[in-house]
Design a protein around this motif. Structure first.
Motif, PDB file in Angstrom:
ATOM      1  N   HIS A  19      38.780  23.859  15.708  1.00  0.00           N
ATOM      2  CA  HIS A  19      37.699  24.846  15.879  1.00  0.00           C
ATOM      3  C   HIS A  19      37.601  25.264  17.344  1.00  0.00           C
ATOM      4  CE1 HIS A  19      36.275  23.941  11.808  1.00  0.00           C
ATOM      5  NE2 HIS A  19      36.445  22.672  12.106  1.00  0.00           N
ATOM      6  N   ALA A  20      38.736  25.549  17.957  1.00  0.00           N
ATOM      7  CA  ALA A  20      38.758  25.809  19.397  1.00  0.00           C
ATOM      8  C   ALA A  20      38.209  27.193  19.733  1.00  0.00           C
ATOM      9  CB  ALA A  20      40.178  25.679  19.924  1.00  0.00           C
ATOM     10  N   ALA A  21      37.318  27.219  20.734  1.00  0.00           N
ATOM     11  CA  ALA A  21      36.739  28.487  21.170  1.00  0.00           C
ATOM     12  C   ALA A  21      36.428  28.416  22.653  1.00  0.00           C
ATOM     13  CB  ALA A  21      35.470  28.806  20.392  1.00  0.00           C
ATOM     14  N   VAL A  22      36.689  29.534  23.342  1.00  0.00           N
ATOM     15  CA  VAL A  22      36.317  29.709  24.740  1.00  0.00           C
ATOM     16  C   VAL A  22      35.405  30.928  24.812  1.00  0.00           C
ATOM     17  CG1 VAL A  22      37.127  30.198  27.084  1.00  0.00           C
ATOM     18  CG2 VAL A  22      38.495  28.745  25.559  1.00  0.00           C
ATOM     19  N   VAL A  23      34.274  30.782  25.485  1.00  0.00           N
ATOM     20  CA  VAL A  23      33.371  31.908  25.689  1.00  0.00           C
ATOM     21  C   VAL A  23      33.082  32.024  27.186  1.00  0.00           C
ATOM     22  CG1 VAL A  23      31.188  33.008  25.090  1.00  0.00           C
ATOM     23  CG2 VAL A  23      32.297  31.463  23.443  1.00  0.00           C
ATOM     24  N   ASN A  24      33.347  33.189  27.733  1.00  0.00           N
ATOM     25  CA  ASN A  24      33.101  33.451  29.154  1.00  0.00           C
ATOM     26  C   ASN A  24      31.836  34.283  29.318  1.00  0.00           C
ATOM     27  OD1 ASN A  24      35.601  32.215  29.822  1.00  0.00           O
ATOM     28  ND2 ASN A  24      36.684  34.128  29.414  1.00  0.00           N
ATOM     29  N   THR A  25      31.023  33.918  30.304  1.00  0.00           N
ATOM     30  CA  THR A  25      29.850  34.733  30.617  1.00  0.00           C
ATOM     31  C   THR A  25      30.265  35.815  31.603  1.00  0.00           C
ATOM     32  OG1 THR A  25      28.361  32.852  30.298  1.00  0.00           O
ATOM     33  CG2 THR A  25      27.499  34.749  31.492  1.00  0.00           C
ATOM     34  N   CYS A  26      30.366  37.036  31.085  1.00  0.00           N
ATOM     35  CA  CYS A  26      30.771  38.182  31.895  1.00  0.00           C
ATOM     36  C   CYS A  26      29.506  38.939  32.305  1.00  0.00           C
ATOM     37  CB  CYS A  26      31.755  39.026  31.094  1.00  0.00           C
ATOM     38  SG  CYS A  26      32.693  40.233  32.053  1.00  0.00           S
ATOM     39  N   SER A  27      29.500  40.251  32.272  1.00  0.00           N
ATOM     40  CA  SER A  27      28.328  41.032  32.666  1.00  0.00           C
ATOM     41  C   SER A  27      28.519  42.482  32.247  1.00  0.00           C
ATOM     42  CB  SER A  27      28.132  40.977  34.183  1.00  0.00           C
ATOM     43  OG  SER A  27      27.124  41.886  34.606  1.00  0.00           O
ATOM     44  N   PHE A  28      27.391  43.167  32.047  1.00  0.00           N
ATOM     45  CA  PHE A  28      27.471  44.596  31.732  1.00  0.00           C
ATOM     46  C   PHE A  28      28.098  45.390  32.871  1.00  0.00           C
ATOM     47  CE2 PHE A  28      23.732  44.774  34.344  1.00  0.00           C
ATOM     48  CZ  PHE A  28      23.610  46.082  34.783  1.00  0.00           C
ATOM     49  N   VAL A  29      28.055  44.867  34.106  1.00  0.00           N
ATOM     50  CA  VAL A  29      28.633  45.613  35.223  1.00  0.00           C
ATOM     51  C   VAL A  29      30.157  45.653  35.152  1.00  0.00           C
ATOM     52  CG1 VAL A  29      26.688  45.121  36.733  1.00  0.00           C
ATOM     53  CG2 VAL A  29      28.702  43.634  36.820  1.00  0.00           C
ATOM     54  N   ALA A  30      30.754  44.887  34.230  1.00  0.00           N
ATOM     55  CA  ALA A  30      32.203  44.961  34.027  1.00  0.00           C
ATOM     56  C   ALA A  30      32.609  46.249  33.323  1.00  0.00           C
ATOM     57  CB  ALA A  30      32.687  43.753  33.220  1.00  0.00           C
ATOM     58  N   THR A  31      31.646  46.926  32.690  1.00  0.00           N
ATOM     59  CA  THR A  31      31.984  48.095  31.877  1.00  0.00           C
ATOM     60  C   THR A  31      31.300  49.380  32.312  1.00  0.00           C
ATOM     61  OG1 THR A  31      30.227  47.530  30.297  1.00  0.00           O
ATOM     62  CG2 THR A  31      32.434  46.653  29.854  1.00  0.00           C
ATOM     63  N   VAL A  32      30.388  49.296  33.294  1.00  0.00           N
ATOM     64  CA  VAL A  32      29.744  50.504  33.824  1.00  0.00           C
ATOM     65  C   VAL A  32      29.716  50.414  35.341  1.00  0.00           C
ATOM     66  CG1 VAL A  32      28.280  50.797  31.791  1.00  0.00           C
ATOM     67  CG2 VAL A  32      27.418  49.518  33.751  1.00  0.00           C
ATOM     68  N   GLY A  33      29.514  51.547  35.971  1.00  0.00           N
ATOM     69  CA  GLY A  33      29.383  51.540  37.419  1.00  0.00           C
ATOM     70  C   GLY A  33      27.936  51.317  37.822  1.00  0.00           C
ATOM     71  N   ALA A  34      27.660  50.158  38.411  1.00  0.00           N
ATOM     72  CA  ALA A  34      26.306  49.847  38.863  1.00  0.00           C
ATOM     73  C   ALA A  34      26.278  49.908  40.385  1.00  0.00           C
ATOM     74  CB  ALA A  34      25.884  48.462  38.382  1.00  0.00           C
ATOM     75  N   PRO A  35      25.327  50.603  40.980  1.00  0.00           N
ATOM     76  CA  PRO A  35      25.310  50.734  42.438  1.00  0.00           C
ATOM     77  C   PRO A  35      25.031  49.409  43.134  1.00  0.00           C
ATOM     78  CG  PRO A  35      23.299  51.631  41.484  1.00  0.00           C
ATOM     79  CD  PRO A  35      24.208  51.323  40.344  1.00  0.00           C
ATOM     80  N   GLY A  36      25.683  49.215  44.264  1.00  0.00           N
ATOM     81  CA  GLY A  36      25.436  48.045  45.084  1.00  0.00           C
ATOM     82  C   GLY A  36      25.936  46.746  44.506  1.00  0.00           C
ATOM     83  N   ARG A  37      26.932  46.813  43.644  1.00  0.00           N
ATOM     84  CA  ARG A  37      27.447  45.597  43.005  1.00  0.00           C
ATOM     85  C   ARG A  37      28.983  45.570  43.016  1.00  0.00           C
ATOM     86  NH1 ARG A  37      22.805  44.809  43.505  1.00  0.00           N
ATOM     87  NH2 ARG A  37      21.301  43.916  42.038  1.00  0.00           N
ATOM     88  N   ALA A  38      29.591  46.122  44.066  1.00  0.00           N
ATOM     89  CA  ALA A  38      31.049  46.273  44.062  1.00  0.00           C
ATOM     90  C   ALA A  38      31.772  44.943  43.882  1.00  0.00           C
ATOM     91  CB  ALA A  38      31.513  46.949  45.355  1.00  0.00           C
ATOM     92  N   LEU A  39      31.439  43.959  44.685  1.00  0.00           N
ATOM     93  CA  LEU A  39      32.115  42.675  44.620  1.00  0.00           C
ATOM     94  C   LEU A  39      31.820  41.956  43.311  1.00  0.00           C
ATOM     95  CD1 LEU A  39      33.579  40.148  45.508  1.00  0.00           C
ATOM     96  CD2 LEU A  39      31.727  39.689  47.141  1.00  0.00           C
ATOM     97  N   TYR A  40      30.567  41.886  42.948  1.00  0.00           N
ATOM     98  CA  TYR A  40      30.195  41.200  41.712  1.00  0.00           C
ATOM     99  C   TYR A  40      30.851  41.882  40.511  1.00  0.00           C
ATOM    100  CZ  TYR A  40      27.236  39.093  38.114  1.00  0.00           C
ATOM    101  OH  TYR A  40      26.778  38.416  37.007  1.00  0.00           O
ATOM    102  N   ALA A  41      30.821  43.204  40.468  1.00  0.00           N
ATOM    103  CA  ALA A  41      31.428  43.938  39.363  1.00  0.00           C
ATOM    104  C   ALA A  41      32.932  43.699  39.298  1.00  0.00           C
ATOM    105  CB  ALA A  41      31.134  45.428  39.492  1.00  0.00           C
ATOM    106  N   ALA A  42      33.580  43.650  40.451  1.00  0.00           N
ATOM    107  CA  ALA A  42      35.022  43.394  40.465  1.00  0.00           C
ATOM    108  C   ALA A  42      35.340  42.024  39.880  1.00  0.00           C
ATOM    109  CB  ALA A  42      35.547  43.497  41.894  1.00  0.00           C
ATOM    110  N   SER A  43      34.524  41.031  40.225  1.00  0.00           N
ATOM    111  CA  SER A  43      34.771  39.687  39.702  1.00  0.00           C
ATOM    112  C   SER A  43      34.562  39.635  38.195  1.00  0.00           C
ATOM    113  CB  SER A  43      33.867  38.663  40.406  1.00  0.00           C
ATOM    114  OG  SER A  43      32.513  38.775  39.995  1.00  0.00           O
ATOM    115  N   LYS A  44      33.549  40.324  37.701  1.00  0.00           N
ATOM    116  CA  LYS A  44      33.278  40.300  36.270  1.00  0.00           C
ATOM    117  C   LYS A  44      34.239  41.205  35.496  1.00  0.00           C
ATOM    118  CE  LYS A  44      29.888  37.347  36.248  1.00  0.00           C
ATOM    119  NZ  LYS A  44      30.008  36.037  35.564  1.00  0.00           N
ATOM    120  N   GLY A  45      34.672  42.296  36.120  1.00  0.00           N
ATOM    121  CA  GLY A  45      35.696  43.117  35.480  1.00  0.00           C
ATOM    122  C   GLY A  45      36.992  42.348  35.310  1.00  0.00           C
ATOM    123  N   ALA A  46      37.339  41.556  36.324  1.00  0.00           N
ATOM    124  CA  ALA A  46      38.534  40.717  36.223  1.00  0.00           C
ATOM    125  C   ALA A  46      38.360  39.662  35.142  1.00  0.00           C
ATOM    126  CB  ALA A  46      38.828  40.061  37.570  1.00  0.00           C
TER     127      ALA A  46
END
Length: 264
Positions: free
Chosen positions: A138-165
């Motif tokens: 029953h193997a499963a991996v779940v990663n906590t990503c963020s909505f900023v991975a899929t939209v452009g949010a102002p002032g979040r360049a670094l954080y968004a890049a990490s979550k997009g990756a």
């Protein structure tokens, strides 16, 4: 409970959909991670938490002090968890740190730090757990990503890049390990009402105005709760999601998918 030597020991979970399963949650001492650890245990899993500061972790959750940027420490912690619980079925990569600013605002050192935690932390933990996940039915991996991975949010360049990756990594891992019976998914929370977000607001020039702005951009008119995100993680990690892999599940109050008229 955490033993003096840092090893994990404690009871297994009670009856429920996760009965007999062993889960590992990083960044599980507060916020979304703690809500997830509690949910998994409440539904029957034996749960180990990896965190830099697990001192106040409530029983019966199990705790290991570890920094996900330390590969040797991660490997040792994962092996300790597997030995004590008899294996690992579920990995929740939740540990993360934030960053505010445009692409010109954050120095190289901060870029390395955030990527080291948010992206490579998930790599290290999953890599160490893979031999045990391969042995699970029953193997499963779940990663906590963020909505900023899929939209452009102002002032979040670094954080968004990490979550997009991290989103891209989720999809790649899902493809790499589906034939081994390991499902890999992620959740994309909107702004959640957690201690982590609270600390970001405290550092704002005008915390009250910043919170009002966050609430104003949510179609639901409120922040996402940690328990709501945990419920999504529980679904993706559980047997009911046996055919779900390579999926990003939004828990964002509609911020990505909805375009509503501006409030008067």
């Amino acid at each position: 409970m955490t033993a003096a030597d840092g090893s994990v020991a404690g009871p297994t979970g009670t009856a429920g959909e996760f009965a007999g399963l062993r889960a590992l949650v990083t960044g599980g001492a507060s916020g979304i991670g703690l809500a997830t650890a509690r949910l998994l245990h409440r539904r029957g899993a034996a749960v180990a938490v990896l965190d830099r500061d697990p001192r106040d972790l409530p029983e019966p959750l199990l705790a290991l002090r570890v920094d996900v940027t330390d590969d040797a420490g991660v490997r040792a912690a994962v092996e300790s968890v597997a030995a004590t619980l008899g294996g690992i079925d579920i990995v929740v990569n939740n540990a993360g740190i934030g960053a505010v600013g445009t692409v010109e605002d954050n120095p190289d050192e901060q870029w390395h730090q955030v990527l080291d935690v948010n992206l490579l932390g998930a790599v290290r933990v999953t890599r160490a757990a893979l031999p045990h996940l391969r042995a699970s039915a029953h193997a499963a991996v779940v990663n906590t990503c963020s909505f900023v991975a899929t939209v452009g949010a102002p002032g979040r360049a670094l954080y968004a890049a990490s979550k997009g990756a991290l989103l891209a990594l989720t999809l790649a891992m899902a493809a790499d390990h589906v034939a081994e019976g390991i499902r890999v998914n992620c959740v994309n929370p909107g702004t959640a009402d957690t201690p982590w977000v609270g600390r970001l607001l405290d550092r704002a020039a005008d915390p009250v105005a910043e919170r009002a702005a966050l609430l104003g951009r949510q179609p639901t008119g409120r922040l996402v709760t940690a328990d709501e995100v945990a419920a999504a993680i529980g679904y993706l990690a559980g047997p009911a999601a046996g055919s779900v892999t390579g999926t990003a599940l939004a828990v964002d109050g509609g911020i990505v998918g909805l375009r509503l008229p501006a409030r008067p």
